[in-house]
Design a protein around this motif. Structure first.
Motif, mmCIF file in Angstrom:
data_model
loop_
_atom_site.group_PDB
_atom_site.id
_atom_site.type_symbol
_atom_site.label_atom_id
_atom_site.label_comp_id
_atom_site.label_asym_id
_atom_site.label_seq_id
_atom_site.Cartn_x
_atom_site.Cartn_y
_atom_site.Cartn_z
ATOM 1 N N ALA A 1 61.616 16.808 44.295
ATOM 2 C CA ALA A 1 62.713 15.900 43.949
ATOM 3 C C ALA A 1 63.008 15.907 42.459
ATOM 4 O O ALA A 1 64.153 15.687 42.044
ATOM 5 C CB ALA A 1 62.372 14.480 44.404
ATOM 6 N N TRP A 2 61.979 16.129 41.650
ATOM 7 C CA TRP A 2 62.118 16.038 40.195
ATOM 8 C C TRP A 2 63.201 16.961 39.655
ATOM 9 O O TRP A 2 63.933 16.598 38.741
ATOM 10 C CB TRP A 2 60.785 16.347 39.526
ATOM 11 C CG TRP A 2 60.563 15.564 38.271
ATOM 12 C CD1 TRP A 2 60.709 15.998 36.980
ATOM 13 C CD2 TRP A 2 60.157 14.194 38.192
ATOM 14 N NE1 TRP A 2 60.411 14.986 36.110
ATOM 15 C CE2 TRP A 2 60.064 13.860 36.817
ATOM 16 C CE3 TRP A 2 59.849 13.220 39.130
ATOM 17 C CZ2 TRP A 2 59.691 12.596 36.375
ATOM 18 C CZ3 TRP A 2 59.473 11.957 38.705
ATOM 19 C CH2 TRP A 2 59.398 11.671 37.345
ATOM 20 N N GLY A 3 63.315 18.137 40.244
ATOM 21 C CA GLY A 3 64.328 19.085 39.773
ATOM 22 C C GLY A 3 65.449 19.297 40.762
ATOM 23 O O GLY A 3 66.279 20.194 40.584
ATOM 24 N N GLY A 4 65.486 18.472 41.810
ATOM 25 C CA GLY A 4 66.478 18.661 42.856
ATOM 26 C C GLY A 4 67.867 18.214 42.446
ATOM 27 O O GLY A 4 68.030 17.326 41.598
ATOM 28 N N PRO A 5 68.898 18.807 43.044
ATOM 29 C CA PRO A 5 70.281 18.444 42.720
ATOM 30 C C PRO A 5 70.688 17.129 43.373
ATOM 31 O O PRO A 5 70.126 16.732 44.396
ATOM 32 C CB PRO A 5 71.085 19.607 43.301
ATOM 33 C CG PRO A 5 70.255 20.082 44.467
ATOM 34 C CD PRO A 5 68.821 19.879 44.044
ATOM 35 N N THR A 6 71.646 16.467 42.780
ATOM 36 C CA THR A 6 72.233 15.264 43.356
ATOM 37 C C THR A 6 73.749 15.381 43.312
ATOM 38 O O THR A 6 74.304 16.077 42.467
ATOM 39 C CB THR A 6 71.799 13.991 42.610
ATOM 40 O OG1 THR A 6 72.153 14.123 41.222
ATOM 41 C CG2 THR A 6 70.305 13.762 42.728
ATOM 42 N N SER A 7 74.386 14.673 44.218
ATOM 43 C CA SER A 7 75.846 14.632 44.230
ATOM 44 C C SER A 7 76.329 13.619 43.208
ATOM 45 O O SER A 7 75.546 12.780 42.725
ATOM 46 C CB SER A 7 76.342 14.248 45.625
ATOM 47 O OG SER A 7 75.926 15.199 46.586
ATOM 48 N N PRO A 8 77.631 13.652 42.861
ATOM 49 C CA PRO A 8 78.167 12.681 41.901
ATOM 50 C C PRO A 8 77.864 11.244 42.304
ATOM 51 O O PRO A 8 78.134 10.840 43.438
ATOM 52 C CB PRO A 8 79.670 12.960 41.936
ATOM 53 C CG PRO A 8 79.775 14.397 42.317
ATOM 54 C CD PRO A 8 78.644 14.631 43.276
ATOM 55 N N GLY A 9 77.279 10.504 41.372
ATOM 56 C CA GLY A 9 76.994 9.094 41.612
ATOM 57 C C GLY A 9 75.684 8.808 42.317
ATOM 58 O O GLY A 9 75.323 7.649 42.494
ATOM 59 N N GLN A 10 74.954 9.843 42.742
ATOM 60 C CA GLN A 10 73.710 9.607 43.467
ATOM 61 C C GLN A 10 72.552 9.305 42.532
ATOM 62 O O GLN A 10 72.514 9.755 41.399
ATOM 63 C CB GLN A 10 73.337 10.824 44.325
ATOM 64 C CG GLN A 10 74.070 10.902 45.649
ATOM 65 C CD GLN A 10 73.502 11.983 46.536
ATOM 66 O OE1 GLN A 10 73.061 13.031 46.072
ATOM 67 N NE2 GLN A 10 73.510 11.750 47.839
ATOM 68 N N ARG A 11 71.573 8.541 43.033
ATOM 69 C CA ARG A 11 70.323 8.271 42.339
ATOM 70 C C ARG A 11 69.184 8.503 43.311
ATOM 71 O O ARG A 11 69.168 7.933 44.402
ATOM 72 C CB ARG A 11 70.314 6.832 41.807
ATOM 73 C CG ARG A 11 69.004 6.345 41.163
ATOM 74 C CD ARG A 11 68.550 7.200 39.989
ATOM 75 N NE ARG A 11 69.531 7.389 38.959
ATOM 76 C CZ ARG A 11 69.612 6.662 37.843
ATOM 77 N NH1 ARG A 11 68.768 5.688 37.630
ATOM 78 N NH2 ARG A 11 70.527 6.938 36.924
ATOM 79 N N ILE A 12 68.216 9.342 42.937
ATOM 80 C CA ILE A 12 67.062 9.606 43.789
ATOM 81 C C ILE A 12 66.171 8.375 43.828
ATOM 82 O O ILE A 12 65.865 7.769 42.796
ATOM 83 C CB ILE A 12 66.281 10.824 43.271
ATOM 84 C CG1 ILE A 12 67.118 12.102 43.439
ATOM 85 C CG2 ILE A 12 64.942 10.971 43.994
ATOM 86 C CD1 ILE A 12 66.495 13.336 42.821
ATOM 87 N N VAL A 13 65.744 8.030 45.043
ATOM 88 C CA VAL A 13 64.804 6.919 45.253
ATOM 89 C C VAL A 13 63.636 7.452 46.054
ATOM 90 O O VAL A 13 63.814 8.008 47.136
ATOM 91 C CB VAL A 13 65.476 5.748 45.992
ATOM 92 C CG1 VAL A 13 64.446 4.655 46.291
ATOM 93 C CG2 VAL A 13 66.631 5.176 45.199
ATOM 94 N N LEU A 14 62.436 7.298 45.524
ATOM 95 C CA LEU A 14 61.225 7.753 46.198
ATOM 96 C C LEU A 14 60.658 6.641 47.060
ATOM 97 O O LEU A 14 60.586 5.481 46.639
ATOM 98 C CB LEU A 14 60.194 8.200 45.166
ATOM 99 C CG LEU A 14 60.599 9.415 44.306
ATOM 100 C CD1 LEU A 14 59.575 9.642 43.210
ATOM 101 C CD2 LEU A 14 60.753 10.666 45.170
ATOM 102 N N THR A 15 60.254 7.006 48.272
ATOM 103 C CA THR A 15 59.653 6.047 49.191
ATOM 104 C C THR A 15 58.271 6.545 49.573
ATOM 105 O O THR A 15 58.054 7.756 49.712
ATOM 106 C CB THR A 15 60.511 5.890 50.459
ATOM 107 O OG1 THR A 15 60.715 7.179 51.067
ATOM 108 C CG2 THR A 15 61.871 5.309 50.104
#
Length: 321
Positions: free
Chosen positions: A304-318
């Protein structure tokens, strides 16, 4: 317990086993972590570049999270300064740095939005007083924090918001979130200066997530085109995505009422920050602001640390595999 662990500032955290932390004192409690946001502030701590970093390794990253107490209560909390981070199955919470959430709260949405929203929410409520019919410029509006800053400025009463950023796809989304005008920061420098002068010369507040050469270019563009230079321009420095330094000619401070200030840990007291959390959590819980979390299992933190995100997204770890 399992946690994300930083063993080197040069590599991403990895999923590892660590001792479960123990609460100490009457105000602390151990909670099960439900969701922890991967914010730029978390990344800078994990690579040792944040100004609060003391170089100590190994460390568990994460500065905030949503957790469940042993009695079933739901909390949003900011990690104690002397405790491990929040990207773990369990974390220690100081109740004085926590906000109780309604039972039906979406933990993912709160974990995604609280930290990026907090920067502009606190800046506009603690560092300045927005005048009536305020005009606000957001520099760096295409990041997650900038996107929320546009919405928050409008929510807090700004009459006109200019959103400036580099990413054209993300910039195009901002009028639907409250931006009255947009400016591309990736255009020719002269064009950028002209567009900023045209749209924001009469701004009351600049929320600056970029600093560096971008701010160095924007300041003279705004000040030289300003209809009334005696009108206060509050420049609130929050982030430094474009650079940590700029050259500031002394004449800028004499020729206009330019007031440069920061907003963050230190410039706002811990008590002041915590005082703003309940009202912000209430707005996020109510769905006032558009939030787009991308949920990733804690076990996949390294990916996840280097993974791409779409515009406006925020990675959340569970937590959990």
């Amino acid at each position: 317990m399992h946690a994300a662990v930083v063993h080197s500032f040069d590599t991403p955290p990895r999923y590892d086993t660590v001792d479960t932390p123990r609460p100490e004192g009457e105000h602390q409690v151990l909670v099960d972590v439900l969701a922890a946001g991967l914010h730029p502030r978390v990344r800078s701590s994990a690579d040792g570049t944040h100004y609060t970093s003391d170089g100590t390794l190994p460390l568990i990253p994460g500065i905030d999270a949503v957790g469940r107490t042993p009695d079933g209560g739901l909390l949003y909390f900011v990690a104690p300064d002397d405790a491990p981070g929040t990207m773990a199955e369990q974390a220690v919470v100081d109740r004085r740095r926590a906000v109780a959430l309604p039972p039906d709260t979406d933990p993912i949405a709160v974990a995604a939005a609280m930290n990026p929203a907090m920067s502009s929410w606190i800046a506009l409520r603690r560092r300045v007083t927005l005048p009536s019919n305020a005009r606000v410029l957001v520099l760096g509006a295409t990041g997650s924090a900038g996107r929320l800053a546009v919405q928050i400025a409008k929510h807090l009463g700004a009459a006109h918001v200019v959103a400036a950023g580099r990413d054209p796809e993300r910039l195009a989304l901002l009028p639907d979130l409250g931006a009255d005008e947009t400016v591309s920061l990736s255009a020719d420098p002269d064009r950028v200066a002209a567009d900023l002068a045209r749209t924001a010369a009469d701004a009351d507040v600049v929320i600056d997530y970029v600093w560096g050469p971008v701010a160095e270019q924007a300041m003279p563009a705004l000040l030289t085109a300003r209809p009334d230079r005696a009108k206060t321009l509050a420049w609130i420095q929050i982030g430094s995505m474009a650079g940590t330094e700029l050259t500031l000619p002394s004449a800028y401070l004499r020729a206009a009422d330019l007031r440069i200030m920061g907003s963050g840990q230190g410039s706002v007291s811990t008590a002041g920050i915590l005082a703003e959390l309940p009202s912000l959590a209430e707005r996020i819980t109510a769905g006032t602001f558009a939030v787009d979390p991308l949920t990733v299992p804690l076990a996949e933190v390294e990916k996840a640390w280097g993974g791409p995100t779409s515009p406006g997204q925020r990675i959340v770890l569970t937590p959990g595999a």
